[in-house]
Motif scaffolding. Sequence first.
Motif, mmCIF file in Angstrom:
data_model
loop_
_atom_site.group_PDB
_atom_site.id
_atom_site.type_symbol
_atom_site.label_atom_id
_atom_site.label_comp_id
_atom_site.label_asym_id
_atom_site.label_seq_id
_atom_site.Cartn_x
_atom_site.Cartn_y
_atom_site.Cartn_z
ATOM 1 N N VAL A 38 8.819 -10.274 2.757
ATOM 2 C CA VAL A 38 9.156 -11.228 3.529
ATOM 3 C C VAL A 38 10.650 -11.725 3.753
ATOM 4 O O VAL A 38 11.108 -12.091 2.660
ATOM 5 C CB VAL A 38 8.189 -12.624 3.320
ATOM 6 N N ALA A 39 11.187 -11.858 4.857
ATOM 7 C CA ALA A 39 12.518 -12.279 4.817
ATOM 8 C C ALA A 39 12.662 -13.699 4.275
ATOM 9 O O ALA A 39 11.769 -14.478 4.596
ATOM 10 C CB ALA A 39 13.009 -12.454 6.385
ATOM 11 N N PRO A 40 13.528 -13.965 3.278
ATOM 12 C CA PRO A 40 13.513 -15.217 2.376
ATOM 13 C C PRO A 40 14.033 -16.224 3.392
ATOM 14 O O PRO A 40 14.887 -15.981 4.462
ATOM 15 C CB PRO A 40 14.451 -14.570 1.319
ATOM 16 N N SER B 24 -0.382 -2.010 1.662
ATOM 17 C CA SER B 24 -0.170 -2.503 0.571
ATOM 18 C C SER B 24 1.033 -3.121 0.649
ATOM 19 O O SER B 24 1.660 -3.130 1.827
ATOM 20 C CB SER B 24 -0.129 -1.271 -0.535
ATOM 21 N N GLY B 25 1.446 -4.061 -0.271
ATOM 22 C CA GLY B 25 2.609 -4.901 -0.275
ATOM 23 C C GLY B 25 2.264 -6.364 0.719
ATOM 24 O O GLY B 25 0.841 -6.495 0.852
ATOM 25 N N GLY B 26 3.060 -6.777 1.229
ATOM 26 C CA GLY B 26 2.954 -7.934 1.989
ATOM 27 C C GLY B 26 2.377 -9.270 1.108
ATOM 28 O O GLY B 26 2.516 -9.239 0.045
ATOM 29 N N VAL B 27 1.243 -9.757 1.895
ATOM 30 C CA VAL B 27 0.591 -11.025 1.121
ATOM 31 C C VAL B 27 -0.910 -10.580 1.158
ATOM 32 O O VAL B 27 -1.510 -10.335 2.495
ATOM 33 C CB VAL B 27 0.900 -12.238 1.988
ATOM 34 N N GLY B 28 -1.573 -10.796 0.204
ATOM 35 C CA GLY B 28 -3.123 -10.436 0.028
ATOM 36 C C GLY B 28 -3.758 -11.668 0.390
ATOM 37 O O GLY B 28 -3.592 -12.826 0.531
ATOM 38 N N GLY B 29 -5.138 -11.204 1.015
ATOM 39 C CA GLY B 29 -5.951 -12.144 1.375
ATOM 40 C C GLY B 29 -7.336 -11.617 1.896
ATOM 41 O O GLY B 29 -7.615 -10.508 1.386
ATOM 42 N N MET B 30 -8.223 -12.462 2.328
ATOM 43 C CA MET B 30 -9.612 -11.999 2.636
ATOM 44 C C MET B 30 -9.998 -12.374 3.910
ATOM 45 O O MET B 30 -9.674 -13.623 4.395
ATOM 46 C CB MET B 30 -10.568 -12.532 1.273
ATOM 47 N N VAL B 31 -10.644 -11.670 4.664
ATOM 48 C CA VAL B 31 -11.094 -11.691 6.037
ATOM 49 C C VAL B 31 -12.198 -12.688 6.031
ATOM 50 O O VAL B 31 -13.566 -12.269 5.350
ATOM 51 C CB VAL B 31 -11.386 -10.458 6.796
ATOM 52 N N GLY C 191 -15.354 -10.203 5.001
ATOM 53 C CA GLY C 191 -15.503 -10.055 3.553
ATOM 54 C C GLY C 191 -14.593 -8.963 2.885
ATOM 55 O O GLY C 191 -14.579 -8.911 1.748
ATOM 56 N N GLU C 192 -13.801 -8.373 3.554
ATOM 57 C CA GLU C 192 -12.974 -7.273 2.870
ATOM 58 C C GLU C 192 -11.594 -8.086 2.460
ATOM 59 O O GLU C 192 -11.144 -8.989 3.163
ATOM 60 C CB GLU C 192 -12.763 -6.255 4.098
ATOM 61 N N ASN C 193 -10.983 -7.653 1.397
ATOM 62 C CA ASN C 193 -9.472 -7.829 0.987
ATOM 63 C C ASN C 193 -8.687 -7.119 2.104
ATOM 64 O O ASN C 193 -8.742 -5.997 2.683
ATOM 65 C CB ASN C 193 -9.415 -7.524 -0.367
ATOM 66 N N CYS C 194 -7.478 -7.815 2.305
ATOM 67 C CA CYS C 194 -6.448 -7.163 3.234
ATOM 68 C C CYS C 194 -5.009 -7.410 2.893
ATOM 69 O O CYS C 194 -4.830 -8.350 1.987
ATOM 70 C CB CYS C 194 -6.719 -7.663 4.658
ATOM 71 N N HIS C 195 -4.034 -6.839 3.519
ATOM 72 C CA HIS C 195 -2.736 -7.359 3.100
ATOM 73 C C HIS C 195 -2.065 -7.569 4.274
ATOM 74 O O HIS C 195 -2.192 -6.631 5.322
ATOM 75 C CB HIS C 195 -2.027 -6.127 2.215
ATOM 76 N N VAL C 196 -1.292 -8.629 4.742
ATOM 77 C CA VAL C 196 -0.742 -8.793 5.759
ATOM 78 C C VAL C 196 0.875 -8.968 5.716
ATOM 79 O O VAL C 196 1.384 -9.202 4.589
ATOM 80 C CB VAL C 196 -1.245 -10.120 6.282
ATOM 81 N N GLN C 197 1.504 -8.518 6.804
ATOM 82 C CA GLN C 197 3.080 -8.598 6.870
ATOM 83 C C GLN C 197 3.520 -9.396 8.098
ATOM 84 O O GLN C 197 3.075 -9.066 9.117
ATOM 85 C CB GLN C 197 3.507 -7.102 6.992
#
Length: 352
Positions: A266-268, A293-300, A335-341
């Motif tokens: 993520v741009a600081p 992968s990478g980015g920020v982890g989360g759950m739907v 219910g799935e884990n995901c990564h967002v950018q």
Amino acid sequence: MSYVKLIDVTKRFGQVTAVDRLNLEIERGECFSMLGPSGCGKTTTLRMVAGFEDLDDGEIHVGDRLLSSKRRGYYLPPEKRDFGMVFQAFAVWPHLSVYENVAFPLRIKKVAAGEIERRTKDALASTNLLNMAQKSPEDLSGGGKQRVALARALAINPDVMLLDEPLSSLDPHLREEMRFEIKDLQRQYGFSIIYVTHDQAEAMALSDRILVMKLGVVQQIDTPMNVYTNPANKFVFSFIGLSNMLEVEGQNGSCKVRGGEALKAVAPPPESLWQHARLSLASRPSEIDFVESGGVGGMVMRKSFLGEIVDYQIQVGEQSLRVQKGRRDPGPEVGENCHVQFLRPVWYPFED
């Protein structure tokens, strides 16, 4: 060249300042919208321009005419300002025909009979009401009644048209249709529009420029595109369009989501914001991508099908994030884990 000019306009109700030293210039033929939450002062401003409220300070000019000035002790009554006015309530008279509803203000002004007929028929033709001239407004739909109100305002040949939530009582389809009709009428007649609305899509579609207000104070005046893409502050970003505001903790040059993990890819925030222990990472739901992968982890937590758009609610740490993707774009399931950018993150101090 400015046509409508407000100089240090202020209005107070008791101890509350509803409009605080507002300076504004609107050009001839411009469609200018005022947006903001309830109580921000936009309708009060319109009422001062119309003459329904007097000023506590400042001046209002239209062209070379002074309309109101507290300092000079001058106030021109509404009926002498010759503005077209259309409000949320249709305000049509059921005991008069459509024709007589439109002609009535001209009769009050004692306009010559031939001129009344010409202006009334022109206004009815412009609003597609000529074949309904002898009907009662009660026989018309909501959109038809609003056209009567528009025709009545047009018949006085106004230089300025004041519209206060004129379409909010119509259904979505009619509202969209009337937006374009109002814009077409403006092009045809060349009047300036001052438009108050809660509907951001309405303001975006109609306006040359938009004013965003908060608690009587101007936050930004700009084109619809710039208000959306280059908001002046955190309030404008959050008020215009859909937005996310993630609380982020910053320390020693690194950031992490409150209650979650460190931010990656993520741009600081700019160096000027590192003095703040807490920051807000602002983002549009449409400007977030799912990544492997990478980015920020989360759950739907939720996935909603909205036609062309799929709307996701993602739990990130202790906070909720909204993501919108096209219906054909691949995405995770509930219910799935995901990564967002974040494609276009914007940083603000959390306290703003």
